[in-house]
Design an enzyme around this catalytic site. Structure first.
Site, PDB file in Angstrom:
ATOM      1  N   GLU A  39       1.862  -5.636  10.478  1.00 57.95           N
ATOM      2  CA  GLU A  39       1.106  -4.378  10.609  1.00 57.95           C
ATOM      3  C   GLU A  39       1.663  -3.625  11.807  1.00 57.95           C
ATOM      4  O   GLU A  39       1.711  -4.176  12.899  1.00 57.95           O
ATOM      5  CB  GLU A  39      -0.370  -4.667  10.917  1.00 57.95           C
ATOM      6  CG  GLU A  39      -1.197  -5.183   9.776  1.00 57.95           C
ATOM      7  CD  GLU A  39      -1.639  -4.080   8.817  1.00 57.95           C
ATOM      8  OE1 GLU A  39      -1.342  -2.886   9.072  1.00 57.95           O
ATOM      9  OE2 GLU A  39      -2.278  -4.434   7.814  1.00 57.95           O
ATOM     10  N   HIS A  46       3.350  -3.381   6.467  1.00 57.36           N
ATOM     11  CA  HIS A  46       2.157  -2.529   6.442  1.00 57.36           C
ATOM     12  C   HIS A  46       2.089  -1.621   7.654  1.00 57.36           C
ATOM     13  O   HIS A  46       2.651  -1.933   8.690  1.00 57.36           O
ATOM     14  CB  HIS A  46       0.895  -3.397   6.405  1.00 57.36           C
ATOM     15  CG  HIS A  46       0.698  -4.129   5.127  1.00 57.36           C
ATOM     16  ND1 HIS A  46      -0.093  -3.635   4.114  1.00 57.36           N
ATOM     17  CD2 HIS A  46       1.203  -5.303   4.680  1.00 57.36           C
ATOM     18  CE1 HIS A  46      -0.068  -4.492   3.094  1.00 57.36           C
ATOM     19  NE2 HIS A  46       0.715  -5.516   3.406  1.00 57.36           N
ATOM     20  N   ASN A  86      -3.104  -5.837  -2.316  1.00 60.78           N
ATOM     21  CA  ASN A  86      -3.106  -6.849  -1.254  1.00 60.78           C
ATOM     22  C   ASN A  86      -4.328  -7.760  -1.324  1.00 60.78           C
ATOM     23  O   ASN A  86      -4.481  -8.650  -0.500  1.00 60.78           O
ATOM     24  CB  ASN A  86      -3.048  -6.181   0.127  1.00 60.78           C
ATOM     25  CG  ASN A  86      -2.405  -7.071   1.160  1.00 60.78           C
ATOM     26  OD1 ASN A  86      -1.514  -7.845   0.846  1.00 60.78           O
ATOM     27  ND2 ASN A  86      -2.863  -6.964   2.410  1.00 60.78           N
ATOM     28  N   ARG A  87      -5.205  -7.518  -2.283  1.00 60.27           N
ATOM     29  CA  ARG A  87      -6.323  -8.433  -2.529  1.00 60.27           C
ATOM     30  C   ARG A  87      -6.268  -8.935  -3.978  1.00 60.27           C
ATOM     31  O   ARG A  87      -7.230  -9.503  -4.471  1.00 60.27           O
ATOM     32  CB  ARG A  87      -7.668  -7.740  -2.283  1.00 60.27           C
ATOM     33  CG  ARG A  87      -7.842  -7.084  -0.919  1.00 60.27           C
ATOM     34  CD  ARG A  87      -7.938  -8.082   0.228  1.00 60.27           C
ATOM     35  NE  ARG A  87      -8.214  -7.397   1.489  1.00 60.27           N
ATOM     36  CZ  ARG A  87      -7.285  -6.805   2.254  1.00 60.27           C
ATOM     37  NH1 ARG A  87      -6.005  -6.803   1.885  1.00 60.27           N
ATOM     38  NH2 ARG A  87      -7.623  -6.226   3.385  1.00 60.27           N
ATOM     39  N   TYR A  89     -10.306   0.814   5.706  1.00 57.11           N
ATOM     40  CA  TYR A  89     -11.402  -0.151   5.762  1.00 57.11           C
ATOM     41  C   TYR A  89     -12.782   0.491   5.697  1.00 57.11           C
ATOM     42  O   TYR A  89     -13.780  -0.220   5.725  1.00 57.11           O
ATOM     43  CB  TYR A  89     -11.266  -1.048   6.990  1.00 57.11           C
ATOM     44  CG  TYR A  89     -10.087  -1.998   6.912  1.00 57.11           C
ATOM     45  CD1 TYR A  89      -9.365  -2.167   5.735  1.00 57.11           C
ATOM     46  CD2 TYR A  89      -9.704  -2.750   8.016  1.00 57.11           C
ATOM     47  CE1 TYR A  89      -8.286  -3.015   5.660  1.00 57.11           C
ATOM     48  CE2 TYR A  89      -8.622  -3.627   7.955  1.00 57.11           C
ATOM     49  CZ  TYR A  89      -7.911  -3.744   6.772  1.00 57.11           C
ATOM     50  OH  TYR A  89      -6.854  -4.613   6.712  1.00 57.11           O
ATOM     51  N   HIS A 111       0.873  -1.182   0.000  1.00 62.71           N
ATOM     52  CA  HIS A 111       0.000   0.000   0.000  1.00 62.71           C
ATOM     53  C   HIS A 111       0.911   1.233   0.000  1.00 62.71           C
ATOM     54  O   HIS A 111       1.717   1.417   0.921  1.00 62.71           O
ATOM     55  CB  HIS A 111      -0.916  -0.003   1.220  1.00 62.71           C
ATOM     56  CG  HIS A 111      -1.862  -1.163   1.223  1.00 62.71           C
ATOM     57  ND1 HIS A 111      -2.054  -1.981   2.300  1.00 62.71           N
ATOM     58  CD2 HIS A 111      -2.647  -1.650   0.228  1.00 62.71           C
ATOM     59  CE1 HIS A 111      -2.941  -2.913   1.984  1.00 62.71           C
ATOM     60  NE2 HIS A 111      -3.318  -2.734   0.733  1.00 62.71           N
ATOM     61  N   ARG A 150      -3.032   4.483  -1.550  1.00 67.60           N
ATOM     62  CA  ARG A 150      -3.081   3.062  -1.205  1.00 67.60           C
ATOM     63  C   ARG A 150      -2.849   2.188  -2.452  1.00 67.60           C
ATOM     64  O   ARG A 150      -2.094   1.246  -2.427  1.00 67.60           O
ATOM     65  CB  ARG A 150      -4.431   2.728  -0.573  1.00 67.60           C
ATOM     66  CG  ARG A 150      -4.554   1.292  -0.068  1.00 67.60           C
ATOM     67  CD  ARG A 150      -5.852   1.118   0.696  1.00 67.60           C
ATOM     68  NE  ARG A 150      -6.127  -0.250   1.063  1.00 67.60           N
ATOM     69  CZ  ARG A 150      -5.696  -0.825   2.193  1.00 67.60           C
ATOM     70  NH1 ARG A 150      -4.946  -0.159   3.036  1.00 67.60           N
ATOM     71  NH2 ARG A 150      -6.011  -2.082   2.460  1.00 67.60           N
ATOM     72  N   GLU A 171       1.673   3.727   3.077  1.00 68.01           N
ATOM     73  CA  GLU A 171       2.051   3.198   4.386  1.00 68.01           C
ATOM     74  C   GLU A 171       3.571   3.343   4.501  1.00 68.01           C
ATOM     75  O   GLU A 171       4.350   2.536   3.984  1.00 68.01           O
ATOM     76  CB  GLU A 171       1.534   1.757   4.532  1.00 68.01           C
ATOM     77  CG  GLU A 171       0.001   1.749   4.522  1.00 68.01           C
ATOM     78  CD  GLU A 171      -0.645   0.372   4.575  1.00 68.01           C
ATOM     79  OE1 GLU A 171      -1.887   0.306   4.485  1.00 68.01           O
ATOM     80  OE2 GLU A 171       0.081  -0.639   4.688  1.00 68.01           O
TER      81      GLU A 171
END
Lengths: 312, 312
Positions: B179, B114, B68-69, B289, B19, B61, B22
């Protein structure tokens, strides 16, 4: 000591989303567009307004260029319509709706709601230390309020600086740029939301009292005057080589004395403040200012005497 | 109690910028690309790598879709090259360089760095509670380290969940999603930077020891297992009508009991947790999110027994 007189403030605008990822203002303005009873005051026409809807939709600061730096005379008179950068088009549109400055249709007061990732609490941004209306309003909020201190580090601060922002050209008297933080971009934190809401409540109460003819007597107000912008240390290629030092991080409005730690390089060296006197840094490590090459701004603390004000 | 055996971990990758906003991982990986001495270990080939350079450049992002997906089998086998979304092209490229899983060329271990805006401290994200290598590594970091607690709220936590992320398809053994927070997007905070660096140091030390034949004995590890994702309360049009309650904000990993405050609506009503047992919320109010309709995830606290591990 003099008395400054202003006409009544009949037309008040509240701007949210000038930066689309600063969520307190976006959320409050969206709420008030749906139900404005909370921001209504006797004899005042209050208009909540999302200034950069495309940036809000994308949850980004801006689409083409920073709207908060787009209100220049050049931009406002630029020809080209749809070919102009989105925020320049928007600045022209906002100027038509809320300005232009000096015209009979111009709004009297505009609140422009912002968030910062810095630990600044609530901050009103002034263009001039002669702005007695703002100074008196800020004093009123500080004296009246009993809640802000429970929500934030600082109840309310006043900073004088001179961005080329909405402020200069738009409305007839003044525009109160309001910064509340710390809050990450894209996040809504309840304490920051509540603090902004409380300030707007008091500010609108103040305007109502002013319109009713209440005289606000001379008062003294503490102000931080912006001195300079400090960039991150960089290498010869322009790459950042240090971070805000942990001792300085989150220390907005606190004194920085000669010899105090200022930056920490990636290889662990502390860089110290080399100036000759005490300064008060703020906007420390604000996310949006990396692209503006600014790690923080330095300010000097001053006490101003604000002239009494009353309705003309 | 059994002993799990793995081959040596010869090829280790460290991903930053999955991302692009980050900043701890972006900054560390950029530093290590220039000078990798800090991440070199005997008999280990360690490769620092920026996974989403366009997102890093824009400090966003992602550009087209969340990288990340994006590591789905469908994406990895999709045809179309330049016509595919940027992150799908990137996922294919990364899979060619560091995978594909099961091939002799695949990397053994990948760290994916992350940041989160949530107050989570350091968190290792596991795909499976049978992942003894990760469990042992995490135990090693927790036991060895004396600095993390001074930098962050929590030294290190382990959470088991199942995003469709890099994890599933890429490397041969495991990938440690790491994270660290709280840190706003686009901001580099020195304590978060330092915490991530310390964890990577210990993790690479662990790999070196493992490769040298050290046996890590059976241990017990506390893990938070993800139960469900909780969305923000919304009106009939899908608009958010409440914020994370101030009692819950920043309370990641702390128990939430039936009747505890969970959300605060914009008109001031508190919504309480209605479940029947204690849960441990985390990823509370993570900026990224909101678009995934997730205010936080709930977890259950468990103690796992990690099998001893040794080099095959």
């Amino acid at each position: 000591v003099s008395l400054a007189r202003f006409d009544e403030a009949r037309r008040v605008a509240i701007f949210g989303g000038t930066h689309g990822n600063e969520m307190s203002g976006v959320t409050l303005v969206n709420l008030w567009v749906k139900n404005g009873s909370e921001i209504q005051r006797k004899m005042v026409d209050t208009k909540p307004f999302i200034t950069n809807p495309r940036a809000v939709e994308k949850c980004t600061r801006y689409v083409d260029t920073d709207l908060n730096r787009a209100f220049t005379p050049e931009n406002l008179s630029a020809l080209g319509e749809g070919d102009l950068p989105y925020e320049v088009q928007r600045a022209q549109e906002i100027n038509r709706i809320f300005g232009p400055k000096g015209s009979p249709e111009a709004y009297d007061v505009i609140f422009d709601l912002h968030n910062t990732t810095s630990n600044m609490g609530c901050t009103l941004i002034l263009e001039s230390s002669k702005d007695y209306f703002n100074l008196q309003m800020m004093n009123y909020i500080k004296v009246t309020d009993i809640r802000l201190k429970s929500l934030l580090k600082a109840s309310i601060q006043l900073v004088e600086c001179c961005f080329t922002s909405v402020n200069i050209v738009l409305c007839d008297w003044f525009i109160a740029g309001l910064e509340v933080g710390p809050q990450p971009q894209g996040v809504l934190r309840s304490n920051i939301f509540e603090a902004m809401r409380v300030i707007l409540k008091h500010a609108l109460d103040f305007i109502e009292l002013f319109n009713e003819g209440v005289e606000f007597p001379t008062c003294t107000v503490e102000v931080f005057r912006v001195l300079e912008r400090i960039d991150y240390p960089r290498d010869a290629n322009g790459n950042i080589i240090a971070m805000v030092h942990p001792n300085l991080q989150d220390g907005d409005w606190e004194p920085l004395n000669p010899g105090d730690p200022m930056f920490l390089t990636f290889d662990g060296k502390t860089l110290h403040y080399q100036g000759s006197g005490t300064i008060y840094p703020t906007f420390i490590n604000e996310a949006a200012y990396y692209e503006k090459q600014q790690a923080f701004v330095t300010t000097r603390r001053e006490t101003l005497v604000a002239s009494a004000i009353r309705k003309a």
